[in-house]
Write an enzyme that holds these catalytic residues in place. Structure first.
Site: not given
Ligand code: PDD
Length: 287
Positions: A33, A52, A100, A102, A149, A182, A207
Protein backbone atom coordinates in the site's frame (compact mmCIF):
# COMPACT_ATOMS: atom_id res chain seq x y z
CA UNK A 1 -21.73 13.96 0.61
CA UNK A 2 -21.36 10.19 0.31
CA UNK A 3 -17.91 8.77 -0.13
CA UNK A 4 -16.84 6.63 -3.06
CA UNK A 5 -14.07 4.09 -3.44
CA UNK A 6 -12.19 2.89 -6.50
CA UNK A 7 -12.21 -0.92 -6.74
CA UNK A 8 -10.57 -2.56 -9.75
CA UNK A 9 -11.48 0.15 -12.21
CA UNK A 10 -14.96 0.90 -10.89
CA UNK A 11 -16.11 3.66 -8.54
CA UNK A 12 -18.49 2.27 -5.92
CA UNK A 13 -20.32 3.77 -2.95
CA UNK A 14 -17.80 3.52 -0.11
CA UNK A 15 -20.25 1.75 2.21
CA UNK A 16 -20.79 -1.06 -0.30
CA UNK A 17 -17.32 -1.31 -1.86
CA UNK A 18 -15.84 -4.77 -1.45
CA UNK A 19 -13.28 -7.24 -2.71
CA UNK A 20 -13.66 -10.99 -3.06
CA UNK A 21 -13.26 -13.21 0.03
CA UNK A 22 -10.38 -14.98 -1.70
CA UNK A 23 -8.44 -11.81 -2.31
CA UNK A 24 -4.87 -12.58 -1.26
CA UNK A 25 -4.66 -9.32 0.61
CA UNK A 26 -7.54 -10.40 2.82
CA UNK A 27 -6.40 -13.99 3.32
CA UNK A 28 -2.60 -13.72 3.32
CA UNK A 29 -1.72 -10.02 3.67
CA UNK A 30 -0.16 -10.54 0.23
CA UNK A 31 -0.15 -6.94 -0.91
CA UNK A 32 1.33 -3.49 -0.59
CA UNK A 33 0.00 0.00 0.00
CA UNK A 34 0.84 3.68 -0.16
CA UNK A 35 -0.59 6.74 1.56
CA UNK A 36 -0.21 10.26 0.13
CA UNK A 37 -1.04 13.40 2.03
CA UNK A 38 -3.36 15.60 -0.03
CA UNK A 39 -2.97 19.37 -0.11
CA UNK A 40 -5.41 21.49 -2.14
CA UNK A 41 -6.67 18.31 -3.84
CA UNK A 42 -3.16 17.38 -5.00
CA UNK A 43 -0.71 14.60 -4.06
CA UNK A 44 2.11 15.56 -1.70
CA UNK A 45 5.55 14.04 -2.30
CA UNK A 46 3.93 12.30 -5.26
CA UNK A 47 7.06 11.06 -6.99
CA UNK A 48 8.59 9.52 -3.86
CA UNK A 49 5.47 7.52 -3.06
CA UNK A 50 5.16 6.27 -6.67
CA UNK A 51 8.78 5.18 -6.64
CA UNK A 52 8.41 3.35 -3.34
CA UNK A 53 5.23 1.67 -4.62
CA UNK A 54 7.10 0.38 -7.68
CA UNK A 55 9.86 -0.91 -5.44
CA UNK A 56 7.48 -2.63 -2.99
CA UNK A 57 5.68 -4.32 -5.90
CA UNK A 58 8.95 -5.42 -7.50
CA UNK A 59 10.28 -6.83 -4.21
CA UNK A 60 7.13 -8.96 -3.88
CA UNK A 61 6.98 -9.77 -7.62
CA UNK A 62 3.46 -8.38 -7.95
CA UNK A 63 2.78 -7.03 -11.45
CA UNK A 64 2.17 -3.26 -11.57
CA UNK A 65 -1.61 -3.02 -12.04
CA UNK A 66 -1.39 -0.10 -14.49
CA UNK A 67 0.93 2.62 -15.72
CA UNK A 68 1.94 5.39 -13.36
CA UNK A 69 0.01 7.89 -15.50
CA UNK A 70 -3.18 5.80 -15.24
CA UNK A 71 -2.67 5.34 -11.52
CA UNK A 72 -2.23 9.04 -11.05
CA UNK A 73 -5.53 9.67 -12.85
CA UNK A 74 -7.32 7.10 -10.66
CA UNK A 75 -5.87 8.66 -7.49
CA UNK A 76 -6.79 12.19 -8.56
CA UNK A 77 -10.27 11.09 -9.60
CA UNK A 78 -10.83 9.39 -6.22
CA UNK A 79 -9.73 12.60 -4.49
CA UNK A 80 -12.03 14.68 -6.71
CA UNK A 81 -15.10 12.44 -6.32
CA UNK A 82 -14.68 12.53 -2.53
CA UNK A 83 -14.19 16.31 -2.61
CA UNK A 84 -11.02 16.06 -0.58
CA UNK A 85 -9.08 19.33 -0.43
CA UNK A 86 -6.88 18.41 2.52
CA UNK A 87 -6.58 14.81 3.59
CA UNK A 88 -5.18 11.44 2.65
CA UNK A 89 -5.45 9.09 -0.29
CA UNK A 90 -4.88 5.37 0.28
CA UNK A 91 -3.88 2.87 -2.41
CA UNK A 92 -3.70 -0.88 -1.94
CA UNK A 93 -2.48 -3.40 -4.51
CA UNK A 94 -2.68 -7.12 -3.76
CA UNK A 95 -1.66 -10.23 -5.69
CA UNK A 96 -5.29 -10.64 -6.70
CA UNK A 97 -8.00 -13.23 -6.21
CA UNK A 98 -7.25 -16.94 -6.38
CA UNK A 99 -8.13 -20.21 -4.68
CA UNK A 100 -6.24 -20.18 -1.38
CA UNK A 101 -2.69 -21.46 -1.72
CA UNK A 102 0.37 -19.90 -0.12
CA UNK A 103 2.40 -20.02 -3.35
CA UNK A 104 1.72 -17.47 -6.09
CA UNK A 105 -1.42 -17.87 -8.24
CA UNK A 106 -1.23 -18.60 -11.98
CA UNK A 107 0.71 -16.01 -13.99
CA UNK A 108 -1.64 -13.38 -15.37
CA UNK A 109 -3.87 -13.29 -12.26
CA UNK A 110 -4.72 -9.58 -12.16
CA UNK A 111 -3.68 -7.66 -9.05
CA UNK A 112 -6.51 -6.10 -7.04
CA UNK A 113 -6.50 -2.32 -6.72
CA UNK A 114 -8.39 -0.32 -4.13
CA UNK A 115 -8.22 3.45 -3.65
CA UNK A 116 -9.96 5.48 -0.94
CA UNK A 117 -9.66 9.12 0.06
CA UNK A 118 -10.63 10.94 3.20
CA UNK A 119 -10.59 14.53 4.41
CA UNK A 120 -8.51 15.71 7.32
CA UNK A 121 -9.36 18.78 9.38
CA UNK A 122 -6.05 20.63 9.05
CA UNK A 123 -7.01 23.23 11.67
CA UNK A 124 -7.65 20.47 14.22
CA UNK A 125 -4.39 18.77 13.20
CA UNK A 126 -2.52 22.05 13.70
CA UNK A 127 -4.09 22.47 17.13
CA UNK A 128 -2.97 18.94 18.07
CA UNK A 129 0.54 19.59 16.75
CA UNK A 130 0.72 22.81 18.76
CA UNK A 131 0.15 20.81 21.94
CA UNK A 132 2.53 18.00 21.08
CA UNK A 133 1.94 14.28 21.47
CA UNK A 134 3.20 11.30 23.46
CA UNK A 135 4.87 8.08 22.39
CA UNK A 136 5.40 4.81 24.20
CA UNK A 137 8.15 2.28 23.46
CA UNK A 138 7.57 -1.37 22.68
CA UNK A 139 9.81 -4.31 21.68
CA UNK A 140 10.49 -4.70 17.94
CA UNK A 141 8.57 -7.79 16.82
CA UNK A 142 8.32 -7.25 13.07
CA UNK A 143 9.75 -9.24 10.16
CA UNK A 144 13.06 -8.41 8.50
CA UNK A 145 11.61 -6.63 5.44
CA UNK A 146 10.09 -3.52 6.94
CA UNK A 147 11.50 -1.63 3.93
CA UNK A 148 8.59 -3.06 1.89
CA UNK A 149 5.31 -1.27 2.57
CA UNK A 150 3.13 -4.37 2.91
CA UNK A 151 -0.38 -4.61 4.31
CA UNK A 152 0.94 -7.19 6.80
CA UNK A 153 0.75 -4.79 9.75
CA UNK A 154 -0.24 -6.92 12.74
CA UNK A 155 2.70 -5.94 15.01
CA UNK A 156 2.05 -2.31 14.07
CA UNK A 157 -1.65 -2.73 14.90
CA UNK A 158 -0.86 -4.18 18.34
CA UNK A 159 1.75 -1.52 19.05
CA UNK A 160 -0.59 1.29 18.00
CA UNK A 161 -3.37 -0.10 20.18
CA UNK A 162 -1.00 -0.25 23.16
CA UNK A 163 -0.14 3.39 22.49
CA UNK A 164 -3.81 4.34 22.28
CA UNK A 165 -4.53 2.57 25.59
CA UNK A 166 -1.64 4.48 27.17
CA UNK A 167 -2.98 7.80 25.89
CA UNK A 168 -0.15 8.12 23.34
CA UNK A 169 -0.35 8.71 19.58
CA UNK A 170 2.45 6.42 18.57
CA UNK A 171 4.53 3.44 19.66
CA UNK A 172 8.25 3.37 18.91
CA UNK A 173 9.70 -0.06 18.24
CA UNK A 174 12.94 -0.80 20.10
CA UNK A 175 15.35 -3.45 18.81
CA UNK A 176 17.41 -5.99 20.80
CA UNK A 177 20.21 -3.43 21.28
CA UNK A 178 17.83 -0.94 22.90
CA UNK A 179 17.80 1.29 19.81
CA UNK A 180 14.63 2.86 18.44
CA UNK A 181 13.83 1.66 14.93
CA UNK A 182 10.69 3.63 13.98
CA UNK A 183 7.06 4.13 14.92
CA UNK A 184 4.11 1.86 14.14
CA UNK A 185 3.16 4.21 11.28
CA UNK A 186 5.84 6.91 11.27
CA UNK A 187 9.58 7.51 11.43
CA UNK A 188 11.16 8.57 14.73
CA UNK A 189 13.42 11.58 15.31
CA UNK A 190 15.10 13.36 18.22
CA UNK A 191 17.19 16.44 18.72
CA UNK A 192 19.85 15.22 21.09
CA UNK A 193 21.48 17.07 23.99
CA UNK A 194 24.14 18.42 21.63
CA UNK A 195 21.42 19.89 19.41
CA UNK A 196 21.90 17.41 16.57
CA UNK A 197 18.95 16.02 14.67
CA UNK A 198 19.01 12.22 14.79
CA UNK A 199 16.99 9.60 12.96
CA UNK A 200 17.69 5.98 12.19
CA UNK A 201 19.60 5.26 8.96
CA UNK A 202 17.81 3.39 6.18
CA UNK A 203 20.25 0.48 6.29
CA UNK A 204 18.27 -0.55 9.37
CA UNK A 205 15.07 -2.57 9.12
CA UNK A 206 12.72 0.39 8.75
CA UNK A 207 10.42 1.86 6.15
CA UNK A 208 12.16 4.48 4.04
CA UNK A 209 9.64 7.18 4.82
CA UNK A 210 8.91 9.62 2.03
CA UNK A 211 8.14 12.40 4.50
CA UNK A 212 11.49 11.58 6.12
CA UNK A 213 13.19 11.85 2.73
CA UNK A 214 11.69 15.25 1.94
CA UNK A 215 12.45 16.46 5.45
CA UNK A 216 16.13 15.57 4.93
CA UNK A 217 16.13 18.10 2.08
CA UNK A 218 14.34 20.68 4.25
CA UNK A 219 16.93 20.13 7.00
CA UNK A 220 19.84 20.50 4.57
CA UNK A 221 18.34 23.71 3.15
CA UNK A 222 17.88 25.08 6.67
CA UNK A 223 21.55 24.36 7.41
CA UNK A 224 20.77 22.15 10.42
CA UNK A 225 23.07 19.36 11.59
CA UNK A 226 21.71 15.89 11.02
CA UNK A 227 23.02 12.43 11.85
CA UNK A 228 21.33 9.40 10.37
CA UNK A 229 22.31 7.29 13.33
CA UNK A 230 20.29 5.24 15.83
CA UNK A 231 19.38 6.51 19.29
CA UNK A 232 18.57 4.64 22.48
CA UNK A 233 15.38 4.96 24.51
CA UNK A 234 17.42 6.76 27.20
CA UNK A 235 18.70 9.24 24.62
CA UNK A 236 15.13 9.83 23.51
CA UNK A 237 14.01 10.41 27.08
CA UNK A 238 16.77 12.95 27.66
CA UNK A 239 16.47 14.58 24.21
CA UNK A 240 15.86 18.30 23.79
CA UNK A 241 13.07 17.58 21.35
CA UNK A 242 11.48 14.74 19.46
CA UNK A 243 9.04 14.34 16.60
CA UNK A 244 7.60 11.82 14.19
CA UNK A 245 7.12 12.00 10.43
CA UNK A 246 4.67 10.34 8.07
CA UNK A 247 2.04 11.10 5.46
CA UNK A 248 -0.62 11.01 8.18
CA UNK A 249 1.11 13.08 10.85
CA UNK A 250 3.43 15.16 8.60
CA UNK A 251 5.91 16.42 11.23
CA UNK A 252 4.39 15.97 14.69
CA UNK A 253 6.22 17.22 17.82
CA UNK A 254 6.56 14.67 20.63
CA UNK A 255 6.61 15.94 24.21
CA UNK A 256 6.62 12.69 26.19
CA UNK A 257 8.42 9.35 25.75
CA UNK A 258 6.98 6.62 27.98
CA UNK A 259 6.52 8.52 31.24
CA UNK A 260 9.31 11.01 30.65
CA UNK A 261 8.33 14.57 29.75
CA UNK A 262 10.81 16.23 27.34
CA UNK A 263 12.03 19.71 28.22
CA UNK A 264 9.20 21.91 29.40
CA UNK A 265 6.59 19.55 27.97
CA UNK A 266 5.86 21.79 24.99
CA UNK A 267 6.79 21.24 21.33
CA UNK A 268 10.35 22.39 20.72
CA UNK A 269 11.27 25.23 18.36
CA UNK A 270 13.07 23.03 15.83
CA UNK A 271 10.22 20.52 15.53
CA UNK A 272 7.70 23.33 15.17
CA UNK A 273 9.78 25.05 12.50
CA UNK A 274 10.34 21.81 10.59
CA UNK A 275 6.59 21.17 10.57
CA UNK A 276 5.99 24.60 9.02
CA UNK A 277 8.77 24.21 6.48
CA UNK A 278 7.69 20.69 5.53
CA UNK A 279 4.06 21.71 5.01
CA UNK A 280 5.12 24.73 2.96
CA UNK A 281 7.26 22.57 0.71
CA UNK A 282 4.74 19.74 0.40
CA UNK A 283 1.96 22.18 -0.50
CA UNK A 284 4.13 24.02 -3.02
CA UNK A 285 5.30 20.84 -4.76
CA UNK A 286 2.04 18.81 -4.67
CA UNK A 287 0.65 17.72 -8.07
N1 PDD B 1 2.55 4.98 7.40
N2 PDD B 1 7.15 3.85 9.12
C1 PDD B 1 6.04 3.09 9.05
C2 PDD B 1 6.05 1.74 9.68
C3 PDD B 1 4.91 3.57 8.36
O1 PDD B 1 3.81 2.81 8.27
C4 PDD B 1 4.95 4.86 7.78
C5 PDD B 1 3.78 5.44 7.04
C6 PDD B 1 6.13 5.62 7.91
C7 PDD B 1 6.27 6.99 7.29
O2 PDD B 1 6.33 6.87 5.89
P1 PDD B 1 5.84 8.07 4.93
O3 PDD B 1 6.57 9.27 5.37
O4 PDD B 1 6.24 7.61 3.59
O5 PDD B 1 4.34 8.21 5.12
C8 PDD B 1 7.21 5.07 8.57
C9 PDD B 1 1.35 5.37 6.69
C10 PDD B 1 1.08 6.83 6.74
C11 PDD B 1 0.19 4.52 7.15
O6 PDD B 1 0.43 3.35 7.42
O7 PDD B 1 -0.94 5.00 7.21
Amino acid sequence: MSRVAYVNGVFQPHAEASVHIEDRGYQLADGVYEVWAVFDGKLADAQGHFERLDRSLAELRIDPPMSRAALKIALRETIRRNRVRDGLVYLQVTRGVARRDHAFPAPGTPPSVVITAKSVDRAAAEARAAKGASVITTPETRWARCDIKTVGLLPNVLAKQAAREAGAVEAWFVDDLGLVTEGASSNAWIIDREGRLRTRDTQANILRGITRKTLLEVIADAGLTLEERPFTVDEAKSAREAFITGAGTLVLPIVKVDNQVLGDGKPGPVAKRLRELYIQRARATAW
